[in-house]
Design a protein around this motif. Structure first.
Motif, PDB file in Angstrom:
ATOM      1  N   ASP A 539       2.990 -13.394  15.098  1.00 60.11           N
ATOM      2  CA  ASP A 539       1.787 -12.969  14.385  1.00 60.11           C
ATOM      3  C   ASP A 539       1.518 -11.475  14.562  1.00 60.11           C
ATOM      4  O   ASP A 539       0.976 -10.820  13.657  1.00 60.11           O
ATOM      5  N   ALA A 540       1.896 -10.936  15.723  1.00 63.20           N
ATOM      6  CA  ALA A 540       1.751  -9.491  15.921  1.00 63.20           C
ATOM      7  C   ALA A 540       2.633  -8.726  14.942  1.00 63.20           C
ATOM      8  O   ALA A 540       2.215  -7.715  14.355  1.00 63.20           O
ATOM      9  N   THR A 541       3.844  -9.219  14.738  1.00 60.36           N
ATOM     10  CA  THR A 541       4.744  -8.579  13.775  1.00 60.36           C
ATOM     11  C   THR A 541       4.144  -8.628  12.376  1.00 60.36           C
ATOM     12  O   THR A 541       4.158  -7.626  11.642  1.00 60.36           O
ATOM     13  N   GLY A 542       3.627  -9.789  12.015  1.00 56.76           N
ATOM     14  CA  GLY A 542       3.005  -9.914  10.693  1.00 56.76           C
ATOM     15  C   GLY A 542       1.831  -8.966  10.521  1.00 56.76           C
ATOM     16  O   GLY A 542       1.639  -8.377   9.447  1.00 56.76           O
ATOM     17  N   THR A 543       1.063  -8.779  11.584  1.00 50.62           N
ATOM     18  CA  THR A 543      -0.082  -7.858  11.519  1.00 50.62           C
ATOM     19  C   THR A 543       0.378  -6.432  11.255  1.00 50.62           C
ATOM     20  O   THR A 543      -0.180  -5.732  10.402  1.00 50.62           O
ATOM     21  N   VAL A 544       1.397  -5.982  11.970  1.00 51.00           N
ATOM     22  CA  VAL A 544       1.872  -4.608  11.796  1.00 51.00           C
ATOM     23  C   VAL A 544       2.499  -4.424  10.418  1.00 51.00           C
ATOM     24  O   VAL A 544       2.285  -3.401   9.754  1.00 51.00           O
ATOM     25  N   LEU A 545       3.265  -5.411   9.959  1.00 45.54           N
ATOM     26  CA  LEU A 545       3.847  -5.310   8.618  1.00 45.54           C
ATOM     27  C   LEU A 545       2.747  -5.209   7.564  1.00 45.54           C
ATOM     28  O   LEU A 545       2.834  -4.388   6.639  1.00 45.54           O
ATOM     29  N   ALA A 546       1.715  -6.028   7.693  1.00 47.79           N
ATOM     30  CA  ALA A 546       0.612  -5.995   6.725  1.00 47.79           C
ATOM     31  C   ALA A 546      -0.126  -4.659   6.782  1.00 47.79           C
ATOM     32  O   ALA A 546      -0.463  -4.080   5.740  1.00 47.79           O
ATOM     33  N   ASN A 547      -0.376  -4.162   7.990  1.00 46.46           N
ATOM     34  CA  ASN A 547      -1.085  -2.886   8.126  1.00 46.46           C
ATOM     35  C   ASN A 547      -0.269  -1.744   7.536  1.00 46.46           C
ATOM     36  O   ASN A 547      -0.810  -0.849   6.873  1.00 46.46           O
ATOM     37  N   GLY A 548       1.034  -1.756   7.784  1.00 44.57           N
ATOM     38  CA  GLY A 548       1.884  -0.704   7.246  1.00 44.57           C
ATOM     39  C   GLY A 548       1.986  -0.759   5.736  1.00 44.57           C
ATOM     40  O   GLY A 548       1.925   0.280   5.060  1.00 44.57           O
ATOM     41  N   LEU A 549       2.132  -1.934   5.175  1.00 45.98           N
ATOM     42  CA  LEU A 549       2.192  -2.076   3.724  1.00 45.98           C
ATOM     43  C   LEU A 549       0.883  -1.622   3.086  1.00 45.98           C
ATOM     44  O   LEU A 549       0.885  -0.988   2.024  1.00 45.98           O
ATOM     45  N   ASP A 550      -0.224  -1.922   3.738  1.00 44.97           N
ATOM     46  CA  ASP A 550      -1.523  -1.498   3.213  1.00 44.97           C
ATOM     47  C   ASP A 550      -1.613   0.027   3.159  1.00 44.97           C
ATOM     48  O   ASP A 550      -2.190   0.587   2.216  1.00 44.97           O
ATOM     49  N   LEU A 551      -1.050   0.711   4.138  1.00 44.83           N
ATOM     50  CA  LEU A 551      -1.061   2.178   4.126  1.00 44.83           C
ATOM     51  C   LEU A 551      -0.255   2.735   2.953  1.00 44.83           C
ATOM     52  O   LEU A 551      -0.479   3.859   2.509  1.00 44.83           O
ATOM     53  N   LEU A 552       0.673   1.948   2.446  1.00 47.91           N
ATOM     54  CA  LEU A 552       1.470   2.345   1.289  1.00 47.91           C
ATOM     55  C   LEU A 552       0.896   1.814  -0.022  1.00 47.91           C
ATOM     56  O   LEU A 552       1.464   2.043  -1.087  1.00 47.91           O
ATOM     57  N   GLY A 553      -0.214   1.098   0.068  1.00 51.26           N
ATOM     58  CA  GLY A 553      -0.814   0.531  -1.131  1.00 51.26           C
ATOM     59  C   GLY A 553      -0.014  -0.620  -1.706  1.00 51.26           C
ATOM     60  O   GLY A 553      -0.058  -0.885  -2.913  1.00 51.26           O
ATOM     61  N   VAL A 554       0.715  -1.326  -0.851  1.00 50.36           N
ATOM     62  CA  VAL A 554       1.599  -2.411  -1.265  1.00 50.36           C
ATOM     63  C   VAL A 554       1.080  -3.713  -0.663  1.00 50.36           C
ATOM     64  O   VAL A 554       0.625  -3.738   0.486  1.00 50.36           O
ATOM     65  N   SER A 555       1.153  -4.794  -1.408  1.00 47.64           N
ATOM     66  CA  SER A 555       0.619  -6.070  -0.939  1.00 47.64           C
ATOM     67  C   SER A 555       1.528  -6.692   0.114  1.00 47.64           C
ATOM     68  O   SER A 555       2.729  -6.431   0.158  1.00 47.64           O
ATOM     69  N   ALA A 556       0.927  -7.521   0.957  1.00 45.59           N
ATOM     70  CA  ALA A 556       1.659  -8.261   1.983  1.00 45.59           C
ATOM     71  C   ALA A 556       1.559  -9.743   1.626  1.00 45.59           C
ATOM     72  O   ALA A 556       0.595 -10.414   2.006  1.00 45.59           O
ATOM     73  N   PRO A 557       2.521 -10.279   0.883  1.00 43.97           N
ATOM     74  CA  PRO A 557       2.405 -11.654   0.383  1.00 43.97           C
ATOM     75  C   PRO A 557       2.467 -12.694   1.486  1.00 43.97           C
ATOM     76  O   PRO A 557       3.152 -12.520   2.493  1.00 43.97           O
ATOM     77  N   GLU A 558       1.722 -13.775   1.271  1.00 45.36           N
ATOM     78  CA  GLU A 558       1.737 -14.899   2.200  1.00 45.36           C
ATOM     79  C   GLU A 558       2.965 -15.782   1.993  1.00 45.36           C
ATOM     80  O   GLU A 558       3.450 -16.407   2.926  1.00 45.36           O
ATOM     81  N   ARG A 559       3.446 -15.817   0.772  1.00 44.14           N
ATOM     82  CA  ARG A 559       4.616 -16.639   0.433  1.00 44.14           C
ATOM     83  C   ARG A 559       5.500 -15.868  -0.537  1.00 44.14           C
ATOM     84  O   ARG A 559       5.015 -15.107  -1.350  1.00 44.14           O
ATOM     85  N   MET A 560       6.811 -16.120  -0.442  1.00 48.74           N
ATOM     86  CA  MET A 560       7.755 -15.536  -1.397  1.00 48.74           C
ATOM     87  C   MET A 560       8.834 -16.564  -1.719  1.00 48.74           C
ATOM     88  O   MET A 560       9.202 -17.363  -0.874  1.00 48.74           O
TER      89      MET A 560
END
Length: 560
Positions: A539-560
C-alpha cells in the motif's frame, strides 16, 4: 527511517561534534540539509553521503579523519546498523531492517501528503506557460508546455511555494488583425488574405460569429463596411477562439489562475510607467527620433527601441510593462516558458531584468522548450484534420488520451526534442511507460482487494523487521527517494525527473511482486504478521505511485 530523518540525524551528529570540539568547524558551516543518496551498488549500504569530503577542508582535517568522527557517532543512532568509510571519505550507511521497514507505515499514514515539503515555503512564483495566440487551436509545442508547465507548478506547490499559473493573452497587434480579416473573408466566401489563417476551424468560428450576432439581433456584419465588419469578427472571434482554448486546456487538466490581457498593458498606461521607471534609473535615451533602452550595459548584443519614432510602442515595451507588473504584484520569481524559436529572446529579457535592478535567473527565469514530433505507423504526422497546417492538442488527445499525452510529454527534458510514437502509447505493454506505471498502481490496488477478501488487514499487525528480503529493501529505498526527487525536480525545473523515478519505482515493485508472492496466504496457511506487514509495503508503494502520477496530472487507476 526516511532519508529526511537520516539527514536530520547526520546534521544532529555534526552539530554535536562541533559543539564539543571534536570537529574544529564553524557552527555556521553545518548545512541545514545533509544530502544522502542511494549508493550505486547495494553492497555499499542503504544510503551514502559525502558530507565529510565537503566540510573537511573548512575544519582543517583530512576527509577520512573527519568521516571517522562522524561514523563513530552515527553508529550509535537508533536505526543505524552500521557505518563504513569508503574511498577518500564517503560514509556508507546501512539501516537495521526494522528501521528501514518502518518507512512503509510512515508512507501509508501520510497518504497524499507523503513527498510534500516546505523547502520552498515563502517563495511567490509567477509561472507563465502556453500563452498561445488566440488565432487558432493549440499546436503540439504549446501542448508540451501545458503538460510540463502544469506539472512543474504542482511540484513547486508540493515543495511549499506559492505558485500562480498565468496565461498571457496576446490580444494586441497585427496577428489579431489578420485573424479577424481571415474570419471575415471566410464568411464572405473569399480566400484568406495574404498572411492570414486557414483551416476548417476558421470556417467554424466564422459561422459561430454570424450565428451569435444574428441571434442577439445585432446588425449582420456582412452588411457593414470592411472596418466595422472586421471589428465584429475580431471581438467575437477572439472570444470564441480563446473560450475554446480554455475549454480544451481544462479537459487536459490544465487551468490557469490568471489570464492576463496584453491589451490591458497599453490601455492602463503600464507601458508608459515602465518606460518612466527605466528613465528614472538612467537606462533610457533618445536617438533618431525614437526612445531606446540601453540594454548593451547588461549584456545584450544591441540597444533596443522601446518607443518608435511615430510614438508607437515597440514589441519589447509590452515585455517591460508586463515584467514590472509581475514584480509589483509581489512575485519573487517570474518563470516564463517559451518555444524553441524564442532562444534569441533570452539576452534582451535578462538585460531588461537587470535594468530594473533585479537579478537575472533569480527574479526572472526563461525555460526554452524544444519541438515535438508525432509518429504513427512509422511515418511523421504533419498536420491536423481541423487546423490544416499544424498538429494540435485535439489530435494528440484523440490519438492516445489525456493520461498518455500528459505523461509522454512530461517524461523527457523539455530542452530536448522528442518523437512520440502514437502506436506505442496506445499499447497495453510494458514498453509503454505510462501503462507500465499505471499498471503498477492498479496492481497494488488489486493486491489490497484480494488481501481484504482473505482477511488480511494492516491494522492487525506490523513488524517491519520481517521486510528482510533484498527486493523489499530495494523497494523501500526507492520509496524513500520520492521526496528528494520531487524537490530536485522543482528546484531544477525538470518535471521529467518524477516520471523517470516512477518508472524505476514501478520496476522495483513489479520485481518484488514477482519474487515474493507475499500478501495472500497460500493454501491452508494462516494469516500472519508477515502478510500484514507486506500489505503495508504494498500500500505504501501504491501511495507513492498515486502521489507521483498526481504531480504529473495523470490518473492512478484502481483497475486495468
Amino acid at each position: 527511517m526516511t532519508p529526511a530523518e537520516l539527514s536530520e540525524a547526520l546534521r544532529a551528529v555534526l552539530t554535536a561534534a562541533v559543539a564539543d570540539g571534536s570537529l574544529p568547524l564553524d557552527p555556521a558551516a553545518v548545512p541545514a540539509d545533509v544530502v544522502v543518496e542511494r549508493p550505486r551498488s547495494r553492497e555499499h549500504g542503504d544510503w551514502a553521503t559525502n558530507v565529510a569530503m565537503q566540510l573537511a577542508k573548512k575544519a582543517g582535517m583530512a576527509p577520512r579523519a573527519f568521516a571517522e568522527v562522524l561514523a563513530a557517532r552515527l553508529a550509535d543512532v537508533p536505526g543505524v546498523a552500521s557505518v563504513a568509510i569508503a574511498g577518500p571519505g564517503f560514509l556508507n550507511i546501512t539501516l537495521d531492517v526494522a528501521a528501514a521497514g518502518e518507512l512503509a507505515r510512515t508512507v501509508v499514514e501520510a497518504g497524499a501528503g507523503f513527498g510534500r515539503g516546505t523547502a520552498l515555503a515563502g517563495e511567490r512564483i509567477n509561472l507563465e506557460f502556453v500563452s498561445a495566440n488566440p488565432t487558432g487551436p493549440i499546436h503540439i509545442g504549446g501542448v508540451r508546455w501545458a503538460a510540463v508547465g502544469d506539472s512543474l507548478a504542482r511540484m513547486l506547490q508540493a515543495c511549499g511555494a506559492d505558485v500562480v499559473r498565468e496565461y498571457y493573452f496576446n490580444d494586441h497587434g497585427s496577428q489579431i488583425d489578420r485573424f479577424a480579416r481571415s474570419l471575415l473573408a471566410r464568411a464572405r466566401g473569399q480566400e484568406a488574405p495574404e498572411g492570414g489563417y486557414g483551416g476548417q476551424y476558421i470556417a467554424d468560428i466564422a459561422d459561430s460569429v454570424l450565428e451569435r450576432v444574428r441571434a442577439a439581433g445585432e446588425p449582420d456584419p456582412l452588411t457593414l463596411s470592411d472596418d466595422e465588419a472586421q471589428e465584429v469578427f475580431r471581438a467575437h472571434g477572439v472570444e470564441l477562439m480563446f473560450g475554446e482554448i480554455k475549454a480544451k486546456l481544462h479537459d487536459f487538466r490544465v487551468d490557469f489562475d490568471v489570464y492576463f490581457h496584453e491589451d490591458s498593458l497599453h490601455e492602463s498606461g503600464a507601458v508608459e510607467r515602465a518606460v518612466t521607471r527605466l528613465r528614472e534609473l538612467g537606462h533610457v535615451y533618445e536617438a533618431d527620433g525614437a526612445t531606446w533602452l540601453r540594454t548593451t550595459e547588461f549584456g545584450d548584443d544591441k540597444d533596443r527601441v522601446i518607443l518608435k519614432s511615430d510614438g508607437q510602442a515597440a514589441y519589447i515595451a509590452g515585455d517591460l510593462a508586463y515584467y514590472l507588473d509581475k514584480r509589483e504584484r509581489g512575485f519573487d520569481r517570474a518563470i516564463i516558458m517559451l518555444g524553441a524559436d524564442h532562444h534569441g529572446y533570452i539576452g534582451r529579457m535578462m538585460a531588461m531584468c537587470s535594468a530594473f535592478g533585479d537579478t537575472p535567473w533569480v527574479n526572472l527565469e526563461i525555460l526554452i522548450g524544444q519541438m515535438v514530433n508525432l509518429v504513427k505507423d512509422g511515418e511523421p504526422v504533419r498536420m491536423s484534420k481541423r487546423a490544416g497546417t499544424i498538429v494540435t492538442l485535439d489530435d494528440l488527445v484523440d490519438a492516445v488520451g489525456v493520461d498518455a499525452a500528459r505523461y509522454s510529454l512530461a517524461r523527457s527534458s523539455a530542452d530536448s526534442m522528442i518523437d512520440l510514437d502514437l502506436d506505442l502509447l496506445t499499447r497495453a505493454t510494458n514498453e509503454n511507460p505510462v501503462f507500465y506505471v499505471q499498471y503498477a498502481h492498479a496492481r497494488t490496488r488489486n493486491v489490497a482487494r484480494n488481501a481484504a477478501d482473505l482477511g488480511v488487514r494492516r491494522e492487525d499487525g506490523f513488524d517491519p523487521s520481517l521486510l528482510d528480503h533484498v527486493s523489499e529493501s530495494t523497494l523501500l529505498a526507492k520509496i524513500g527517494e520520492f521526496g528528494r526527487v520531487v524537490l530536485q525536480a522543482a528546484e531544477l525545473r525538470e518535471p521529467h525527473r518524477v516520471a523517470r523515478y516512477l518508472e524505476e519505482l514501478a520496476g522495483a515493485y513489479h520485481k518484488w511482486y514477482d519474487q515474493k508472492r507475499f500478501v495472500i496466504p497460500k493454501g491452508d496457511e494462516d494469516v500472519a504478521d508477515v502478510h500484514r506487514t507486506r500489505l503495508w509495503l504494498n500500500d505504501a508503494t501504491g501511495t507513492v505511485l498515486a502521489n507521483g502520477l498526481d504531480l504529473l496530472g495523470v490518473s492512478a487507476p484502481e483497475r486495468m
